[in-house]
Design a protein around this motif. Structure first.
Motif, PDB file in Angstrom:
ATOM      1  N   UNK A  38       0.825  -1.202   0.000  1.00 46.83           N
ATOM      2  CA  UNK A  38       0.000   0.000   0.000  1.00 46.83           C
ATOM      3  C   UNK A  38       0.854   1.245   0.000  1.00 46.83           C
ATOM      4  N   UNK A  39       0.402   2.259  -0.716  1.00 47.21           N
ATOM      5  CA  UNK A  39       1.172   3.505  -0.788  1.00 47.21           C
ATOM      6  C   UNK A  39       1.418   4.110   0.582  1.00 47.21           C
ATOM      7  N   UNK A  40       0.517   3.858   1.548  1.00 39.71           N
ATOM      8  CA  UNK A  40       0.610   4.470   2.868  1.00 39.71           C
ATOM      9  C   UNK A  40       0.932   3.450   3.963  1.00 39.71           C
ATOM     10  N   UNK A  41       1.406   2.292   3.561  1.00 38.67           N
ATOM     11  CA  UNK A  41       1.781   1.266   4.533  1.00 38.67           C
ATOM     12  C   UNK A  41       3.212   1.485   4.992  1.00 38.67           C
ATOM     13  N   UNK A 100      -1.914  -0.238   5.833  1.00 35.84           N
ATOM     14  CA  UNK A 100      -1.652  -1.605   6.264  1.00 35.84           C
ATOM     15  C   UNK A 100      -2.912  -2.456   6.269  1.00 35.84           C
ATOM     16  N   UNK A 101      -4.067  -1.842   6.385  1.00 32.78           N
ATOM     17  CA  UNK A 101      -5.328  -2.591   6.369  1.00 32.78           C
ATOM     18  C   UNK A 101      -5.945  -2.647   4.975  1.00 32.78           C
ATOM     19  N   UNK A 102      -5.164  -2.325   3.970  1.00 26.92           N
ATOM     20  CA  UNK A 102      -5.600  -2.363   2.578  1.00 26.92           C
ATOM     21  C   UNK A 102      -6.823  -1.462   2.376  1.00 26.92           C
ATOM     22  N   UNK A 103      -7.848  -1.940   1.680  1.00 24.58           N
ATOM     23  CA  UNK A 103      -8.967  -1.070   1.317  1.00 24.58           C
ATOM     24  C   UNK A 103      -9.667  -0.484   2.536  1.00 24.58           C
TER      25      UNK A 103
END
Length: 330
Positions: free
Chosen positions: A227-230, A256-259
């Motif tokens: 994810x871009x923000x993981x 980290x929690x995806x969608x």
């Protein structure tokens, strides 16, 4: 724990005699097997299991050693290769001739990678992988990830079951204390057991995973979702770059929690309309020659194969257009 009504218990004897337990969900006519090993409660992953069953997979989800229903001592990141081998070998024996996929997110991605070092499998499907102790402790610039690690070890690192998370105020106070006096001295004040403190010290002194040495011999196809923000984004990129077999990287505007981490309702709606991450998974399974839904997108939805086993491709979701962009990267 509330046992899932649509699954049955599953147990494997580890090399040292510890009993590793979990659950198995079965389709009427299995065409493949997927194995997930998690520290967060195998029974909690029923929705994931049912999604795999819908693709024709027998889905086995196990608690890792020392967590929830599995015997032994919980020592994060230390026992996953040998335990993973034991579980895979039994699952193979129970479903001879069926392709076996190792899957998991975060810590469960680590368990899949470690098992793949010990046994040959047909494919891996990993989400936001935690590669090892050092990769969770430090960011790509060498800064300690105090808030994430203090919170995780308080909640998940101290026994067979997870505890309630610290409040924001409590967590912030512990982060400030660790910044002021150091991670070890601060932890001595938190009432942790000697075993937990030993693991905490090991966390901060562990070397980074040598990806070439650890996974350089693995040739199984890999679907790698980040994810871009993981906070593990860069580490996932390192894994993709080091992988010797075919790898398809999936990127998008999530954490980290995806969608579940997408706050914008419009972006979430566009992602669903584009088939979601599951749509990419279905296409990749079809392109890789593995079982998937009959309604899956055709393999042509992914980039055309390159010659050799080192094919590298990528899917990136564009939130502005609501479309997936597919590209061959090598």
């Amino acid at each position: 724990m509330t046992p899932p009504r649509d699954a049955r218990p599953h147990a494997v004897l580890a090399e040292d005699g510890a009993l590793l337990r979990g659950w198995v969900w079965e389709p009427a006519e299995p065409r493949g097997v997927v194995l997930i090993r998690t520290p967060y409660g195998a029974w909690r992953h029923g929705d994931t299991a049912r999604a795999w069953v819908g693709r024709g997979y027998r889905c086995v989800i196990h608690d890792v050693r020392g967590r929830h229903s599995s015997d032994g001592e919980w020592r994060p990141y230390l026992a996953e290769r040998s335990d993973g081998r034991a579980v895979v070998e039994q699952v193979r024996a129970e479903s001879p001739g069926l392709p076996l996929v190792l899957s998991g997110g975060s810590y469960a991605a680590h368990t899949a990678l470690e098992a793949a070092r010990a046994v040959v499998v047909e494919a891996l499907v990993l989400q936001v992988p935690a590669l090892g102790l050092a990769e969770t402790a430090w960011d790509e610039n060498g800064r300690p990830q105090l808030r994430d690690r203090i919170g995780w070890w308080h909640q998940h690192g101290r026994g067979p079951r997870s505890l309630a998370p610290l409040s924001d105020e409590q967590l912030s106070a512990r982060v400030r204390r660790a910044s002021d006096v150091g991670v070890h001295r601060a932890a001595d004040e938190w009432g942790w057991s000697s075993e937990v403190l030993s693991g905490w010290r090991r966390l901060w002194s562990a070397p980074a995973v040598d990806l070439d040495r650890a996974y350089g011999a693995l040739l199984a196809p890999l679907l790698l979702i980040r994810g871009d923000h993981d906070f593990f984004f860069t580490h996932a990129g390192r894994l993709a770059a080091a992988w010797r077999g075919p790898v398809h990287l999936v990127d998008g505007p999530w954490g980290h929690r995806l969608a579940a981490d997408i706050d914008d309702d419009d972006v979430r709606s566009r992602l669903r309309s584009a088939g979601g991450i599951g749509g990419v998974l279905d296409s990749w399974l079809a392109e890789t020659g593995l079982p998937t839904r009959a309604s899956a997108l055709p393999a042509s939805a992914l980039p055309a194969p390159a010659s050799g086993r080192s094919r590298r491709t990528r899917s990136a979701f564009e939130p502005e257009t609501g479309r997936w962009r597919y590209e061959r990267t090598a």
